[in-house]
Design a protein around this motif. Sequence first.
Motif, mmCIF file in Angstrom:
data_model
loop_
_atom_site.group_PDB
_atom_site.id
_atom_site.type_symbol
_atom_site.label_atom_id
_atom_site.label_comp_id
_atom_site.label_asym_id
_atom_site.label_seq_id
_atom_site.Cartn_x
_atom_site.Cartn_y
_atom_site.Cartn_z
ATOM 1 N N GLY A 97 0.812 -1.216 0.000
ATOM 2 C CA GLY A 97 0.000 0.000 0.000
ATOM 3 C C GLY A 97 0.844 1.263 0.000
ATOM 4 N N ALA A 98 0.365 2.262 0.718
ATOM 5 C CA ALA A 98 0.980 3.589 0.706
ATOM 6 C C ALA A 98 2.426 3.591 1.193
ATOM 7 C CB ALA A 98 0.153 4.547 1.552
ATOM 8 N N ILE A 99 2.775 2.699 2.097
ATOM 9 C CA ILE A 99 4.143 2.675 2.626
ATOM 10 C C ILE A 99 5.164 2.423 1.523
ATOM 11 C CG2 ILE A 99 4.264 0.245 3.281
ATOM 12 C CD1 ILE A 99 5.511 3.133 5.429
ATOM 13 N N SER A 100 4.758 1.782 0.434
ATOM 14 C CA SER A 100 5.686 1.536 -0.673
ATOM 15 C C SER A 100 6.164 2.845 -1.288
ATOM 16 C CB SER A 100 5.044 0.645 -1.737
ATOM 17 O OG SER A 100 3.904 1.262 -2.272
ATOM 18 N N LEU A 101 5.372 3.908 -1.177
ATOM 19 C CA LEU A 101 5.764 5.210 -1.715
ATOM 20 C C LEU A 101 6.996 5.764 -1.008
ATOM 21 C CD1 LEU A 101 2.218 6.764 -2.045
ATOM 22 C CD2 LEU A 101 3.730 6.101 -3.928
ATOM 23 N N PHE A 102 7.180 5.384 0.235
ATOM 24 C CA PHE A 102 8.356 5.826 0.986
ATOM 25 C C PHE A 102 9.647 5.414 0.271
ATOM 26 C CE2 PHE A 102 11.628 5.127 4.240
ATOM 27 C CZ PHE A 102 11.649 6.373 4.847
ATOM 28 N N PHE A 103 9.586 4.313 -0.475
ATOM 29 C CA PHE A 103 10.786 3.753 -1.099
ATOM 30 C C PHE A 103 11.058 4.271 -2.506
ATOM 31 C CE2 PHE A 103 9.511 0.894 2.261
ATOM 32 C CZ PHE A 103 10.699 0.834 2.987
ATOM 33 N N THR A 104 10.459 5.411 -2.850
ATOM 34 C CA THR A 104 10.770 6.007 -4.153
ATOM 35 C C THR A 104 12.215 6.497 -4.206
ATOM 36 O OG1 THR A 104 9.911 8.150 -3.440
ATOM 37 C CG2 THR A 104 8.401 6.723 -4.681
ATOM 38 N N TRP A 105 12.886 6.530 -3.083
ATOM 39 C CA TRP A 105 14.284 6.959 -3.060
ATOM 40 C C TRP A 105 15.226 5.850 -3.524
ATOM 41 C CZ3 TRP A 105 17.710 4.254 -0.077
ATOM 42 C CH2 TRP A 105 17.178 3.460 0.943
ATOM 43 N N LEU A 106 14.729 4.638 -3.616
ATOM 44 C CA LEU A 106 15.580 3.512 -4.003
ATOM 45 C C LEU A 106 16.019 3.590 -5.465
ATOM 46 C CD1 LEU A 106 13.739 0.510 -2.321
ATOM 47 C CD2 LEU A 106 16.013 1.387 -1.753
ATOM 48 N N PRO A 107 17.291 3.361 -5.730
ATOM 49 C CA PRO A 107 17.754 3.318 -7.120
ATOM 50 C C PRO A 107 17.153 2.105 -7.833
ATOM 51 C CG PRO A 107 19.611 3.377 -5.574
ATOM 52 C CD PRO A 107 18.369 3.196 -4.772
ATOM 53 N N GLY A 108 16.882 2.264 -9.109
ATOM 54 C CA GLY A 108 16.405 1.146 -9.904
ATOM 55 C C GLY A 108 14.905 0.988 -9.953
ATOM 56 N N ILE A 109 14.234 1.181 -8.837
ATOM 57 C CA ILE A 109 12.781 0.996 -8.823
ATOM 58 C C ILE A 109 12.034 2.224 -8.316
ATOM 59 C CG2 ILE A 109 12.682 -0.059 -6.531
ATOM 60 C CD1 ILE A 109 10.478 -1.940 -7.838
ATOM 61 N N GLY A 110 12.745 3.168 -7.724
ATOM 62 C CA GLY A 110 12.091 4.347 -7.151
ATOM 63 C C GLY A 110 11.265 5.138 -8.148
ATOM 64 N N ASP A 111 11.835 5.395 -9.330
ATOM 65 C CA ASP A 111 11.080 6.142 -10.345
ATOM 66 C C ASP A 111 9.855 5.352 -10.791
ATOM 67 O OD1 ASP A 111 12.974 8.124 -10.174
ATOM 68 O OD2 ASP A 111 14.052 7.523 -11.975
ATOM 69 N N ALA A 112 10.014 4.049 -10.897
ATOM 70 C CA ALA A 112 8.890 3.198 -11.305
ATOM 71 C C ALA A 112 7.780 3.225 -10.259
ATOM 72 C CB ALA A 112 9.361 1.761 -11.543
ATOM 73 N N ILE A 113 8.140 3.308 -8.992
ATOM 74 C CA ILE A 113 7.129 3.382 -7.933
ATOM 75 C C ILE A 113 6.339 4.687 -8.064
ATOM 76 C CG2 ILE A 113 6.751 3.591 -5.445
ATOM 77 C CD1 ILE A 113 9.137 1.684 -5.048
ATOM 78 N N ALA A 114 7.038 5.786 -8.330
ATOM 79 C CA ALA A 114 6.349 7.074 -8.494
ATOM 80 C C ALA A 114 5.413 7.039 -9.703
ATOM 81 C CB ALA A 114 7.365 8.201 -8.639
ATOM 82 N N VAL A 115 5.882 6.482 -10.808
ATOM 83 C CA VAL A 115 5.046 6.371 -12.007
ATOM 84 C C VAL A 115 3.857 5.448 -11.734
ATOM 85 C CG1 VAL A 115 4.968 5.507 -14.384
ATOM 86 C CG2 VAL A 115 6.895 6.901 -13.639
ATOM 87 N N ALA A 116 4.113 4.333 -11.073
ATOM 88 C CA ALA A 116 3.037 3.382 -10.758
ATOM 89 C C ALA A 116 1.979 4.041 -9.881
ATOM 90 C CB ALA A 116 3.598 2.142 -10.075
ATOM 91 N N GLY A 117 2.404 4.911 -8.971
ATOM 92 C CA GLY A 117 1.433 5.643 -8.156
ATOM 93 C C GLY A 117 0.464 6.417 -9.021
#
Length: 149
Positions: A97-117
Amino acid sequence: MVDLMLLLTDYGYISLFVTSFLASTILPLGSEGLLVLMVLGNFNVHSVVLVASIANFLGACTSYYIGLKGRTLLISKYMKISDKQLKRAEAYFGKYGAISLFFTWLPGIGDAIAVAGGVLHYSFSQFVIFVFLGKLFRYAAVAYFAIQI
């Protein structure tokens, strides 16, 4: 080194803002090196962390918007986010859920998490809170470790 410090003195915060913003959008940049250089160059640590965090957060908001509007050409071609990365990010949302947004700072998948949001039309108010806290955590940790050197 003197010329570099003079350049940083004149354009440091602007350069950090632009680099941090772009690092969270379409370009594969890293802003941590500049942040460390500024921290070690006796810039105000709190200001450096805040500028980098805000800029990187705004870049993530841009990525969210691209996902929201469904611009797949931008996602796949310019942001270099593969379908595999996007599906992985969507799986994180499904599981955490929403807690996954916290990890947008991670290299490799962070940008994908923001886009997926954006693609998943996730609540922007929750996006703002978790993404900004994640970005702030990232840059505060980098600054802390730079000071320890």
